[in-house]
Design a protein around this motif. Structure first.
Motif, PDB file in Angstrom:
ATOM      1  N   TYR A 131       0.833  -1.326  -0.098  1.00 41.50           N
ATOM      2  CA  TYR A 131      -0.051   0.032   0.119  1.00 41.50           C
ATOM      3  C   TYR A 131       0.955   1.155   0.057  1.00 41.50           C
ATOM      4  N   ASN A 132       0.087   2.339  -0.305  1.00 42.58           N
ATOM      5  CA  ASN A 132       0.962   3.782  -0.415  1.00 42.58           C
ATOM      6  C   ASN A 132       1.074   4.434   0.962  1.00 42.58           C
ATOM      7  N   TYR A 133       2.124   3.750   1.823  1.00 42.12           N
ATOM      8  CA  TYR A 133       2.343   4.447   3.186  1.00 42.12           C
ATOM      9  C   TYR A 133       2.429   5.643   3.114  1.00 42.12           C
ATOM     10  N   SER A 165       5.038  -6.060   1.733  1.00 41.93           N
ATOM     11  CA  SER A 165       6.374  -5.717   0.993  1.00 41.93           C
ATOM     12  C   SER A 165       7.033  -4.901   1.893  1.00 41.93           C
ATOM     13  N   ALA A 166       8.548  -5.079   1.521  1.00 37.41           N
ATOM     14  CA  ALA A 166       9.528  -4.575   2.168  1.00 37.41           C
ATOM     15  C   ALA A 166       9.457  -2.878   1.955  1.00 37.41           C
ATOM     16  N   ARG A 171       8.486  -0.945   5.466  1.00 35.27           N
ATOM     17  CA  ARG A 171       9.016   0.436   5.643  1.00 35.27           C
ATOM     18  C   ARG A 171       8.122   1.276   6.591  1.00 35.27           C
ATOM     19  N   HIS A 172       6.728   1.213   6.321  1.00 30.29           N
ATOM     20  CA  HIS A 172       5.813   1.809   7.467  1.00 30.29           C
ATOM     21  C   HIS A 172       6.155   1.563   9.092  1.00 30.29           C
ATOM     22  N   MET A 173       6.163   0.090   9.083  1.00 28.79           N
ATOM     23  CA  MET A 173       6.383  -0.306  10.630  1.00 28.79           C
ATOM     24  C   MET A 173       7.659   0.191  11.217  1.00 28.79           C
TER      25      MET A 173
END
Length: 247
Positions: A131-133, A165-166, A171-173
């Motif tokens: 998703y687009n974080y 997805s990485a 990346r968000h987390m």
């Protein structure tokens, strides 16, 4: 074996695993013992699950594959981010009340795990497709859902994991971890295909985050393999993380 990092009740596994949309038959699992894989990801629930028909996935199957020496990674595909990329997942996006929805779906994940004799201290992995974080409102909604799901799963004695997805969810987390956000996943399952299998060289994660025994790398997807006379289309994973305890 149980890792000292987690304590004696959490069972961990270090090795290769595959995940597949539909749980294979017991006979296929027996034949695939000839492969290098010793772990298997199974999609046990969630409104976003692609293969809703899981004809062989029941407590008997769980006990049988556990008895063969397989280590099970239970995956729950719940509601998806409002800015999810996959058109197939847009019909199951998180709604207006993400925290309440996360609690409800966390409770559902625990109930479905219990129905398969997946015991407490087992991991339940929430699958959140790319998703687009970078869209702030969408990111906030998604994070609220994930945190609520994690908290509910923990409250019932399970270990919350997160697959994405990485370059999106992971990346968000990681950004949330750096910001000091609470109720984050305990295990990170990151998808980065077309690369060698590795656990601690992922550029989206600080090398000491989710470490040790807290990572899974999905390094290839939709590949065809044949072992013991049986062919399946699978995703490939390198694991050093908790796996299910089967009652």
């Amino acid at each position: 074996m149980a890792g000292a990092f987690w304590g004696p009740k959490v069972r961990t596994f270090h090795g290769r695993a595959f995940d597949v949309c539909r749980a294979p038959s017991q006979n296929t699992m027996r034949r695939w013992r000839s492969s290098d894989y010793r772990g298997v990801g199974v999609y046990f629930g969630g409104r976003g699950r692609a293969c809703r028909s899981q004809r062989v996935l029941n407590p008997s199957w769980m006990r049988a594959v556990d008895g063969m020496g397989w280590r099970v990674l239970p995956v729950y595909v719940g509601s998806q981010s409002p800015c999810v990329g996959s058109r197939h997942k847009k019909k199951v996006r998180i709604g207006r009340y993400p925290w309440q929805q996360g609690v409800q779906e966390g409770r559902d994940a625990v109930r479905r795990a219990g129905a398969l004799n997946i015991q407490r201290s087992s991991p339940l992995y929430l699958d959140m497709e790319a998703y687009n974080y970078r869209k702030r409102k969408c990111a906030n909604t998604t994070l609220a859902f994930v945190r609520a799901w994690n908290r509910e799963v923990r409250r019932h004695g399970y270990v919350p994991g997160f697959y994405s997805s990485a370059d999106s969810g992971v990346r968000h987390m990681e950004a949330a971890r750096r910001a000091g956000v609470r109720d984050l996943p305990s295990v990170m399952w990151f998808a980065r295909w077309h690369t060698k299998a590795h656990l601690y060289r992922e550029p989206a994660l600080w090398k000491y985050a989710w470490h040790p025994q807290r990572r899974i790398h999905q390094y290839a997807g939709n590949v065809k393999e044949r072992h013991g006379g049986r062919t399946m289309v699978i995703d490939r994973n390198l694991v050093h993380a908790p796996v299910a305890r089967i009652g």
